[in-house]
Design a protein around this motif. Structure first.
Motif, PDB file in Angstrom:
ATOM      1  N   ASP A   1      10.507  35.734   6.295  1.00  0.00           N
ATOM      2  CA  ASP A   1       9.440  35.142   7.014  1.00  0.00           C
ATOM      3  C   ASP A   1       8.162  35.648   6.619  1.00  0.00           C
ATOM      4  O   ASP A   1       7.844  36.927   6.331  1.00  0.00           O
ATOM      5  CB  ASP A   1       9.481  35.703   8.340  1.00  0.00           C
ATOM      6  CG  ASP A   1      10.903  34.949   9.144  1.00  0.00           C
ATOM      7  OD1 ASP A   1      10.915  33.691   8.786  1.00  0.00           O
ATOM      8  OD2 ASP A   1      11.444  35.295   9.867  1.00  0.00           O
ATOM      9  N   PHE A   2       7.000  34.805   6.355  1.00  0.00           N
ATOM     10  CA  PHE A   2       5.927  34.866   6.012  1.00  0.00           C
ATOM     11  C   PHE A   2       4.855  33.956   6.518  1.00  0.00           C
ATOM     12  O   PHE A   2       5.270  32.936   6.764  1.00  0.00           O
ATOM     13  CB  PHE A   2       5.688  35.431   4.544  1.00  0.00           C
ATOM     14  CG  PHE A   2       5.904  34.291   3.594  1.00  0.00           C
ATOM     15  CD1 PHE A   2       4.826  33.444   3.319  1.00  0.00           C
ATOM     16  CD2 PHE A   2       7.028  34.228   3.148  1.00  0.00           C
ATOM     17  CE1 PHE A   2       5.125  32.458   2.387  1.00  0.00           C
ATOM     18  CE2 PHE A   2       7.368  33.209   2.217  1.00  0.00           C
ATOM     19  CZ  PHE A   2       6.234  32.305   1.852  1.00  0.00           C
TER      20      PHE A   2
ATOM     21  N   LEU B   1       1.004  33.560   4.951  1.00  0.00           N
ATOM     22  CA  LEU B   1      -0.029  34.208   4.257  1.00  0.00           C
ATOM     23  C   LEU B   1      -1.010  33.127   3.672  1.00  0.00           C
ATOM     24  O   LEU B   1      -0.579  32.038   3.609  1.00  0.00           O
ATOM     25  CB  LEU B   1       0.535  34.901   3.002  1.00  0.00           C
ATOM     26  CG  LEU B   1       1.765  35.932   3.208  1.00  0.00           C
ATOM     27  CD1 LEU B   1       2.290  36.340   2.004  1.00  0.00           C
ATOM     28  CD2 LEU B   1       1.068  36.963   3.965  1.00  0.00           C
TER      29      LEU B   1
ATOM     30  N   THR C   1       3.652  29.380   4.888  1.00  0.00           N
ATOM     31  CA  THR C   1       4.779  29.965   5.524  1.00  0.00           C
ATOM     32  C   THR C   1       5.952  29.614   4.876  1.00  0.00           C
ATOM     33  O   THR C   1       6.259  28.770   4.140  1.00  0.00           O
ATOM     34  CB  THR C   1       4.831  29.549   6.981  1.00  0.00           C
ATOM     35  OG1 THR C   1       5.112  28.100   7.159  1.00  0.00           O
ATOM     36  CG2 THR C   1       3.279  29.516   7.643  1.00  0.00           C
ATOM     37  N   LYS C   2       7.216  30.340   5.389  1.00  0.00           N
ATOM     38  CA  LYS C   2       8.533  29.985   5.098  1.00  0.00           C
ATOM     39  C   LYS C   2       8.783  28.751   5.455  1.00  0.00           C
ATOM     40  O   LYS C   2       9.531  27.968   4.557  1.00  0.00           O
ATOM     41  CB  LYS C   2       9.416  31.289   5.754  1.00  0.00           C
ATOM     42  CG  LYS C   2      10.679  30.820   5.517  1.00  0.00           C
ATOM     43  CD  LYS C   2      11.564  31.671   6.528  1.00  0.00           C
ATOM     44  CE  LYS C   2      13.102  31.407   6.257  1.00  0.00           C
ATOM     45  NZ  LYS C   2      13.825  32.303   7.181  1.00  0.00           N
TER      46      LYS C   2
ATOM     47  N   PHE D   1       2.681  36.052  -5.063  1.00  0.00           N
ATOM     48  CA  PHE D   1       2.357  37.134  -4.131  1.00  0.00           C
ATOM     49  C   PHE D   1       1.544  37.960  -4.876  1.00  0.00           C
ATOM     50  O   PHE D   1       1.997  38.795  -5.951  1.00  0.00           O
ATOM     51  CB  PHE D   1       3.614  37.744  -3.524  1.00  0.00           C
ATOM     52  CG  PHE D   1       4.390  36.994  -2.805  1.00  0.00           C
ATOM     53  CD1 PHE D   1       4.239  36.364  -1.569  1.00  0.00           C
ATOM     54  CD2 PHE D   1       5.550  36.334  -3.481  1.00  0.00           C
ATOM     55  CE1 PHE D   1       4.911  35.844  -0.520  1.00  0.00           C
ATOM     56  CE2 PHE D   1       6.365  35.422  -2.507  1.00  0.00           C
ATOM     57  CZ  PHE D   1       6.188  35.203  -1.160  1.00  0.00           C
TER      58      PHE D   1
ATOM     59  N   ILE E   1      -1.323  39.180   0.630  1.00  0.00           N
ATOM     60  CA  ILE E   1      -0.549  39.938   1.383  1.00  0.00           C
ATOM     61  C   ILE E   1      -1.348  40.937   1.993  1.00  0.00           C
ATOM     62  O   ILE E   1      -1.854  41.737   1.284  1.00  0.00           O
ATOM     63  CB  ILE E   1       0.483  40.513   0.965  1.00  0.00           C
ATOM     64  CG1 ILE E   1       1.650  39.335   0.241  1.00  0.00           C
ATOM     65  CG2 ILE E   1       1.582  41.185   1.828  1.00  0.00           C
ATOM     66  CD1 ILE E   1       2.662  39.982  -0.921  1.00  0.00           C
TER      67      ILE E   1
ATOM     68  N   LYS F   1       3.746  45.157   4.521  1.00  0.00           N
ATOM     69  CA  LYS F   1       4.102  43.609   4.181  1.00  0.00           C
ATOM     70  C   LYS F   1       4.646  43.368   2.710  1.00  0.00           C
ATOM     71  O   LYS F   1       5.439  42.624   2.667  1.00  0.00           O
ATOM     72  CB  LYS F   1       3.000  42.537   4.802  1.00  0.00           C
ATOM     73  CG  LYS F   1       3.514  41.150   4.750  1.00  0.00           C
ATOM     74  CD  LYS F   1       4.661  41.060   6.095  1.00  0.00           C
ATOM     75  CE  LYS F   1       4.867  39.603   6.169  1.00  0.00           C
ATOM     76  NZ  LYS F   1       6.165  39.403   7.071  1.00  0.00           N
TER      77      LYS F   1
ATOM     78  N   ILE G   1       8.438  41.953   1.745  1.00  0.00           N
ATOM     79  CA  ILE G   1       8.475  40.797   1.026  1.00  0.00           C
ATOM     80  C   ILE G   1       9.108  41.083  -0.214  1.00  0.00           C
ATOM     81  O   ILE G   1      10.103  40.544  -0.715  1.00  0.00           O
ATOM     82  CB  ILE G   1       7.137  40.164   0.908  1.00  0.00           C
ATOM     83  CG1 ILE G   1       6.765  39.391   2.041  1.00  0.00           C
ATOM     84  CG2 ILE G   1       7.468  38.808  -0.157  1.00  0.00           C
ATOM     85  CD1 ILE G   1       5.430  38.935   2.237  1.00  0.00           C
TER      86      ILE G   1
END
Length: 163
Positions: free
Chosen positions: A52-53, A55, A64-65, A111, A142, A147, A151
């Motif tokens: 789940d993220f 960002l 998002t996811k 990321f 991020i 976090k 991830i």
């Protein structure tokens, strides 16, 4: 003459036997192993999933996811001030993105692991310097060290801050 015939027959028998044993041994129905993180709940195996993220990307858009649902994504960990491998991995991602240009089912998420320096404006500047606009190509900020670690672990990455 009788012995030559037996030698030839014996050699042929060995060749046929070896060929058959090779063919039969290669016809196994072994499943390929599933690699990655997994847990067990109620005697059921739960395999790794996209973490789940939520960002911001280089344009300030929230990724998002759920943005990746029903899509294949390729993830990369980088930082904009990296002078060595990061530019190479970004260029490789861009070549892949070029190859699949127009395919909205494929998303590239990069990321940033430098939460202190790689702000959203910095990611936008980096993206602009690439001078290669691509849809579905995201540089993600991020916001915390924790976090990043969370991830990276879910993606089985060793991305970490230098000590």
């Amino acid at each position: 003459m009788y012995t030559q015939f037996h030698k030839l027959l014996n050699q042929s028998t060995w060749i046929v036997t070896l060929t058959l044993s090779f063919l039969l041994s290669s016809c196994k129905n072994d499943k390929l192993p599933i690699l990655g993180l997994r847990t067990f709940e109620n005697n059921d195996t739960i395999y790794a999933k996209t973490p789940d993220f939520a960002l911001e990307n280089q344009f300030g858009q929230l990724i998002t996811k759920d943005s990746l649902k029903e899509k294949l994504h390729i993830a990369n960990f980088f930082f904009t001030s990296c002078p060595t491998i990061c530019p190479k991995t970004i260029r490789s991602m861009m070549r892949i993105a070029d190859h699949f240009k127009g395919n909205n089912q494929l998303v590239f998420i990069n990321f940033s692991i430098d939460f202190r320096k790689d702000s959203v404006p910095k990611l936008k500047s980096y993206y602009d310097k690439l001078n290669h606009p691509l849809d579905q190509f995201h540089l993600l900020h991020i916001p915390t060290k924790e976090k990043i670690k969370e991830i990276a672990e879910k993606y089985m990455s060793i991305a970490a801050e230098d000590p």
